[in-house]
Structure formats: structure tokens, C-alpha cells
Design a protein around this motif. Structure first.
Motif: not given
Length: 175
Positions: A114-120, A123-137
Motif C-alpha cells: 500500500k502506498f501513502n502520500f507523505s507530507a513528512d 507536528s505541523s498538522d499539514i498533510g499532503a495537499s490535493d494539488s500535490f497528490k494530483a501532481n504525483v498521480l
């Protein structure tokens, strides 16, 4: 289909690249790091965190992005801003993570993992953005249309054979 095993991944990676590119995959303790060969270690080392399969694939993906000169430098010569980035810093992080995460997704799918997008940036509670996920796809689809870089292609093929998967298709990748 066979469940991915990190020790088998290490063996597979080392069979593929220990001789050809003088590089081995190493199970590490804490933070992942890439270390070039030195007087104490004859091989370049892709060291991943805590024995996690996903960490191994992520670090391999960064190794696949790095060119020959970058592979002579610790952590490929990149500066890394640790967990706790601001929104602007996170945006910069996402720009440089598209290609490695596209490679990681391809290898994950080939391995049956299973792959999970990583915002890494936990502690900042900022997840991977929708635009980031779209760019990866989009990058994954582009790579499947135009062909994979050599090291990624070698790994995807070997992982697919090892896991008993069919060749990858664009339809398998969606958000």
C-alpha cells in the motif's frame, strides 16, 4: 499475491545494484540517510528507518532521482528541513517530492504494498495537499506513458516478478 517482506526487498535490491552501482540497501534505526562509500564502507548505502517497507521504498525512490554526482554526496547533498515546516516550507517540500513519490508509488504497486502520500510534517498538522497528490498521480501516468527511468524500471520489473503481479497499468493509479 505474496505479501511484501523487507528482508526480501533488501536481498533483491542488493542483487540488482551492489555490483552494478556499488550500492546496498540497509535497515537502519532512526532517521533514514544516504551515505556514499568511504574508507570504512566500500559500498554506497541507502539506509531506511526502523525496518519499515515503506521507508525503504521511499529512500530507494530518492536514490533513483539522484544522478551520478549527487550519489557521491551524503543525503545527495540536499538540505532537509525537519518536521514542523510552515505552510510555505511545506509547499517547497511538495515541489521536490513529486518525482520521488511517483517512483515510490510505482514500486509500491509493483511490490503489492500500500502506498501513502507523505507530507513528512506530522507536528505541523499539514498533510499532503490535493494539488500535490494530483501532481504525483500525473507524474505516475506520464512515466507509464513515456517509460520509466532505468533504475526505476529495473526495480519495478523485479518487484513485479517477485510479487507475482502483472505489468503496471495507468488504470491502477487514482486518488
Amino acid at each position: 499475491m505474496k505479501e511484501p517482506n523487507v528482508d526480501e526487498l533488501i536481498t533483491l535490491f542488493n542483487l540488482l545494484f551492489k555490483t552494478s552501482l556499488n550500492t546496498i540497501l540497509v535497515k537502519g534505526d532512526d532517521e533514514p540517510i544516504y551515505l556514499p562509500a568511504d574508507q570504512d564502507n566500500p559500498h554506497h548505502r541507502v539506509i531506511f528507518a526502523h525496518g519499515f517497507y515503506a521507508s525503504a521504498l521511499h529512500e530507494i525512490a530518492h536514490w533513483c532521482v539522484a544522478g551520478p554526482e549527487r550519489r557521491k554526496l551524503e543525503d545527495f547533498g540536499y538540505w532537509y528541513k525537519p518536521d514542523g515546516r510552515t505552510a510555505d516550507e511545506q509547499s517547497e517540500f511538495e515541489k521536490v517530492e513529486v518525482r520521488p513519490q511517483a517512483f515510490e508509488w510505482l514500486m509500491s504497486k509493483a511490490a503489492g504494498h500500500k502506498f501513502n502520500f507523505s507530507a513528512d510534517n506530522l507536528s505541523s498538522d499539514i498533510g499532503a495537499s490535493d494539488s500535490f497528490k494530483a501532481n504525483v498521480l500525473s507524474t505516475v501516468h506520464e512515466l507509464l506513458d513515456n517509460g520509466l527511468p532505468e533504475r526505476v524500471g529495473i526495480l519495478v520489473e523485479a518487484l513485479s516478478k517477485h510479487s507475482g503481479r502483472l505489468p503496471l497499468r495507468k488504470e491502477e493509479f487514482s486518488i
